[in-house]
Design a protein around this motif. Structure first.
Motif, short mmCIF file in Angstrom:
data_model
loop_
_atom_site.label_atom_id
_atom_site.label_comp_id
_atom_site.label_asym_id
_atom_site.label_seq_id
_atom_site.Cartn_x
_atom_site.Cartn_y
_atom_site.Cartn_z
N HIS A 275 0.86 -1.18 0.00
CA HIS A 275 0.00 0.00 0.00
C HIS A 275 0.90 1.23 0.00
O HIS A 275 1.61 1.49 0.97
CB HIS A 275 -0.92 0.01 1.22
CG HIS A 275 -1.86 1.18 1.24
ND1 HIS A 275 -2.35 1.72 2.40
CD2 HIS A 275 -2.40 1.93 0.23
CE1 HIS A 275 -3.15 2.74 2.12
NE2 HIS A 275 -3.19 2.87 0.81
N MET A 276 0.88 1.97 -1.10
CA MET A 276 1.72 3.15 -1.24
C MET A 276 0.93 4.41 -0.97
O MET A 276 -0.20 4.59 -1.47
CB MET A 276 2.29 3.21 -2.66
CG MET A 276 3.22 2.07 -3.02
SD MET A 276 4.69 1.99 -1.97
CE MET A 276 5.42 3.60 -2.28
N THR A 277 1.52 5.30 -0.18
CA THR A 277 0.96 6.63 0.08
C THR A 277 1.94 7.67 -0.44
O THR A 277 3.15 7.58 -0.16
CB THR A 277 0.71 6.85 1.58
OG1 THR A 277 -0.18 5.84 2.06
CG2 THR A 277 0.10 8.22 1.84
N TYR A 278 1.43 8.62 -1.20
CA TYR A 278 2.27 9.65 -1.82
C TYR A 278 1.98 11.01 -1.20
O TYR A 278 0.82 11.43 -1.12
CB TYR A 278 2.05 9.68 -3.33
CG TYR A 278 2.28 8.35 -4.01
CD1 TYR A 278 3.50 7.70 -3.89
CD2 TYR A 278 1.28 7.74 -4.75
CE1 TYR A 278 3.72 6.48 -4.50
CE2 TYR A 278 1.49 6.52 -5.38
CZ TYR A 278 2.72 5.89 -5.26
OH TYR A 278 2.94 4.67 -5.86
N GLU A 279 3.04 11.66 -0.78
CA GLU A 279 2.94 12.98 -0.14
C GLU A 279 3.83 13.96 -0.88
O GLU A 279 4.97 13.64 -1.23
CB GLU A 279 3.37 12.87 1.33
CG GLU A 279 3.35 14.17 2.10
CD GLU A 279 3.84 14.01 3.52
OE1 GLU A 279 4.57 14.90 4.01
OE2 GLU A 279 3.53 12.97 4.15
N ILE A 280 3.34 15.15 -1.12
CA ILE A 280 4.08 16.16 -1.88
C ILE A 280 4.81 17.10 -0.92
O ILE A 280 4.24 17.55 0.08
CB ILE A 280 3.14 16.98 -2.78
CG1 ILE A 280 2.23 16.05 -3.59
CG2 ILE A 280 3.94 17.89 -3.70
CD1 ILE A 280 2.95 15.02 -4.43
N THR A 281 6.08 17.38 -1.20
CA THR A 281 6.81 18.42 -0.47
C THR A 281 7.18 19.52 -1.46
O THR A 281 7.36 19.27 -2.66
CB THR A 281 8.07 17.86 0.20
OG1 THR A 281 8.96 17.34 -0.81
CG2 THR A 281 7.72 16.76 1.19
N ASN A 282 7.32 20.73 -0.95
CA ASN A 282 7.46 21.90 -1.83
C ASN A 282 8.71 22.72 -1.59
O ASN A 282 8.79 23.88 -2.03
CB ASN A 282 6.21 22.79 -1.69
CG ASN A 282 4.96 22.11 -2.22
OD1 ASN A 282 4.83 21.87 -3.42
ND2 ASN A 282 4.05 21.76 -1.32
N SER A 283 9.70 22.15 -0.92
CA SER A 283 11.00 22.80 -0.76
C SER A 283 12.00 21.77 -0.28
O SER A 283 11.62 20.76 0.34
CB SER A 283 10.92 23.95 0.24
OG SER A 283 10.77 23.46 1.57
N PRO A 284 13.30 21.99 -0.55
CA PRO A 284 14.30 21.07 -0.02
C PRO A 284 14.26 20.95 1.50
O PRO A 284 14.43 19.86 2.05
CB PRO A 284 15.63 21.69 -0.50
CG PRO A 284 15.27 22.45 -1.73
CD PRO A 284 13.90 23.00 -1.45
N ALA A 285 13.99 22.07 2.17
CA ALA A 285 13.94 22.05 3.64
C ALA A 285 12.77 21.19 4.14
O ALA A 285 12.91 20.43 5.12
CB ALA A 285 13.80 23.47 4.17
N GLU A 286 11.61 21.29 3.46
CA GLU A 286 10.45 20.49 3.87
C GLU A 286 10.72 19.00 3.65
O GLU A 286 10.39 18.17 4.51
CB GLU A 286 9.21 20.93 3.09
CG GLU A 286 7.95 20.18 3.51
CD GLU A 286 6.74 20.53 2.66
OE1 GLU A 286 5.66 19.93 2.91
OE2 GLU A 286 6.86 21.36 1.73
N LEU A 287 11.32 18.66 2.50
CA LEU A 287 11.62 17.26 2.23
C LEU A 287 12.62 16.73 3.26
O LEU A 287 12.47 15.61 3.77
CB LEU A 287 12.19 17.10 0.82
CG LEU A 287 12.64 15.68 0.43
CD1 LEU A 287 11.50 14.69 0.54
CD2 LEU A 287 13.24 15.67 -0.98
N CYS A 288 13.63 17.53 3.59
CA CYS A 288 14.64 17.12 4.57
C CYS A 288 13.99 16.85 5.93
O CYS A 288 14.28 15.84 6.58
CB CYS A 288 15.70 18.22 4.70
SG CYS A 288 16.99 17.85 5.90
N GLN A 289 13.09 17.73 6.33
CA GLN A 289 12.42 17.58 7.63
C GLN A 289 11.56 16.31 7.65
O GLN A 289 11.62 15.52 8.60
CB GLN A 289 11.56 18.80 7.93
CG GLN A 289 10.80 18.70 9.25
CD GLN A 289 9.87 19.88 9.48
OE1 GLN A 289 9.92 20.89 8.78
NE2 GLN A 289 9.00 19.76 10.47
N ARG A 290 10.76 16.11 6.61
CA ARG A 290 9.87 14.94 6.58
C ARG A 290 10.68 13.64 6.47
O ARG A 290 10.35 12.64 7.11
CB ARG A 290 8.89 15.05 5.41
CG ARG A 290 7.83 16.09 5.60
CD ARG A 290 6.87 15.71 6.73
NE ARG A 290 6.00 14.59 6.36
CZ ARG A 290 5.66 13.60 7.18
NH1 ARG A 290 6.13 13.58 8.41
NH2 ARG A 290 4.85 12.63 6.77
#
Length: 593
Positions: A275-290
């Motif tokens: 089961h795959m869940t896809y989440e969108i991030t909108n900056s390098p900082a946000e992706l790094c945090q998540r």
């Protein structure tokens, strides 16, 4: 009704159905061929600094791939599949185990003879370098004594009844073959590397990871036992208990300690769907945090991200589930069927959807990038994701990576280094945002691949990958044997750099060396199969050689097997490091390779 004469005349006459069909097929062939030639016209953007041979090859790459490499790759796959099926029918696992020593004894005999002759030249495997999963075309094997090992490609058997469940295999068995063996049993390798043609020996003694590596670590963490022929011709069985120094020195050693002949690796039970869940991030900082939050908490079994622009990425989180029912069954997506869009292209659609979820059959998911070679296929055959191409050619699969190298010559190989990126930086997860910004500057290649990885600190037994304690933020109680651990991220760039696509000259040496320096400073590592532009001294600064040097001396391997850098450094003439090496010689820090 038509009489027999009329039917025959229709079949054989100039206006017959057969003739019309033949002309239609011929016309279709030439139309497709013309489109393929036109697709290579983007090579006209290449700077005139590139040799004409390379620019011509770039123009012709699409038809060559479509009409030669792809069919040849398919033919090789069919041949291998038939041979493996016949082997499974006529040779049981017990036979593979019983005949294992018949395949190993010639290696032992050759190594012992080499010792009797006074160890005249270093030992290497006989495997042609074009077959290896690396960027190098030349093998640096010209002055070596070559030993055949490719025949060690049998799956010997599995143990699914013990507490620790394992599979025993010879090193030349591939990930695809092992998947085919284990899936019907309800199991998979604990770290099941996605590219089907990669050999298990390559990932065991080299570099291997997957999207559950944030929980299990590199592939090396799943190996329970190695069998190898050492420099004196002795067959050794090595575990963490029997010889911890050798056991932990073997990963990333790339054959610097002996010839691998067998290994026992952990397997894990699976379910048929993810089961795959896809989440969108909108900056390098946000992706790094998540990515930091999700990887350190091990909130999901599978975790990765695909970056489509510097700011936008799709986080991919997956867990094993049973087959969905009811309304959820409509979300089942067999992503690896030949007629389906490539997985990375399908992922990209979730950017506009704002995320989402779906159910993917595990067999499709675990080899999701095979069809598109991650996303390299787009640079080779620009319209490969088009429904017409998928209909006419897609069923044959992707061009085999090894054949792509085979069709290169020295001129094309050298030019491709300055026109194409295959690089991976493995940095602490908290530095991921900065690394994305840097990759945009150094390469300007998208998509980018992100795999989080758990790395353990074993002190003196950490081997090549010795993590700095400042980067070990994980809770030891949630790790292995109470060891300190941390999360690193592998950021991969594959494709033509932005400057090359714009007709400019890309500073390959400057960009790659900048990445290497930055990665070293952060306490990270570079993927060993890529083009390395570092000196031997810089390489040893990045990778801790203390344990390997100690074991090489103990086993008498220093004059038997080349050090890893000898195999990883670029071929002669690829990059000029004369100034860097001269500076090291002046400072008295130069290391001969």
């Amino acid at each position: 009704m038509l009489d027999q004469v009329t039917i025959m005349s229709m079949a054989m006459g100039d206006g017959s159905l057969t003739a019309i069909a033949f002309r239609a097929i011929t016309l279709l062939f030439w139309v497709v061929f013309a489109i393929a030639i036109a697709a290579g016209s983007s090579a006209g953007n290449l700077s005139k600094e590139f040799p004409w041979q390379f620019r011509m090859a770039a123009r012709m790459r699409t038809p060559i791939l479509m009409f030669i490499v792809v069919p040849l790759s398919f033919a090789r796959w069919v041949d291998l599949t038939i041979r493996l099926k016949l082997r499974s029918v006529f040779k049981r696992a017990e036979d593979a185990e019983a005949t294992h020593m018949e395949r190993v004894n010639p290696i032992i005999a050759q190594v012992r003879l080499w010792n009797e002759q006074g160890r005249p030249r270093p030992l290497r495997t006989k495997r042609a370098n074009w077959k290896a999963m690396s960027t190098k075309l030349s093998s640096n094997k010209d002055d070596c004594n070559l030993i055949a090992t490719s025949h060690l490609n049998f799956i010997i058997g599995s143990d699914l009844t013990s507490e620790v469940k394992t599979i025993t295999v010879e090193p030349a068995a591939t990930m695809g073959e092992i998947t085919e063996y284990l899936l019907p049993l309800g199991y998979a390798l604990e770290i099941n590397v996605e590219m089907e043609s990669i050999t298990i020996g390559g990932v065991a003694l080299g570099f291997g990871m997957e999207v559950n590596s944030h929980k299990s670590g590199f592939f090396q963490e799943t190996v329970e036992e190695y069998e190898l022929v050492n420099a004196t011709g002795e067959l050794m069985t090595v575990t963490a208990e029997s010889d911890p120094e050798l056991f932990y020195a073997l990963p990333w050693s790339c054959g610097a300690l002996g010839f691998l002949t067998k290994l026992k690796v952990r397997v894990a039970p699976i379910k048929k769907y993810v089961h795959m869940t896809y989440e969108i991030t909108n900056s390098p900082a946000e992706l790094c945090q998540r990515m930091t939050e999700l990887s350190e908490s091990a909130a999901c079994h599978f975790l990765e991200a695909t970056i489509f622009t510097k700011d936008q990425a799709v986080l991919q989180m997956g867990n094993f589930v049973d087959k969905p029912t009811g309304s959820e069954a409509s979300k089942i997506n067999g992503i690896n069927y030949w007629f389906k869009p490539f997985y990375y292209k399908w992922l990209e659609t979730f950017l506009t959807k704002g995320g989402g979820d779906e159910y993917i059959p595990y067999k499709h998911y675990c080899h999701r990038f095979t069809r598109s070679i991650f996303w390299e296929i787009e640079d080779m055959i620009p319209f490969a994701n088009h429904p017409i191409y998928r209909t006419l050619w897609g069923w044959m699969g992707a061009p085999e990576v090894s054949l792509l190298k085979l069709f290169q010559g020295p001129v094309i190989r050298k030019a491709s280094v300055y026109a194409h990126v295959v690089q991976e930086s493995i940095m602490p997860v908290r530095d991921l945002g900065e690394c994305i910004e840097n990759f945009d500057e150094w390469y300007g290649v998208y998509p980018l691949l992100v795999f989080p990885l758990r790395v353990y600190n074993r002190g003196e037994n950490s081997g090549f990958l010795t993590p700095h304690s400042r980067n070990c933020h994980g809770d030891p109680a949630k790790g292995k044997d109470g060891l300190p651990w941390g999360i690193w991220c592998d950021l991969g760039a594959y494709g033509a750099p932005r400057d090359v696509k714009e007709g400019k000259v890309w500073d390959a040496k400057g960009s790659v060396r900048a990445m290497e320096h930055w990665t070293r400073d952060k306490g990270g590592w570079q993927a060993c199969y890529t083009d390395m532009f570092c000196t031997h001294r810089e390489f040893r600064q990045m990778f801790n050689h203390d344990l390997m040097d100690k074991v090489r001396n103990r086993l008498g391997a220093t004059d038997a097997f080349p050090v890893p850098f000898t195999k990883m450094k670029p071929e002669k003439g690829i990059v000029d490091l004369e100034n860097e090496e001269a500076a090291e010689k002046k400072a008295g820090t130069f290391i001969v390779s």
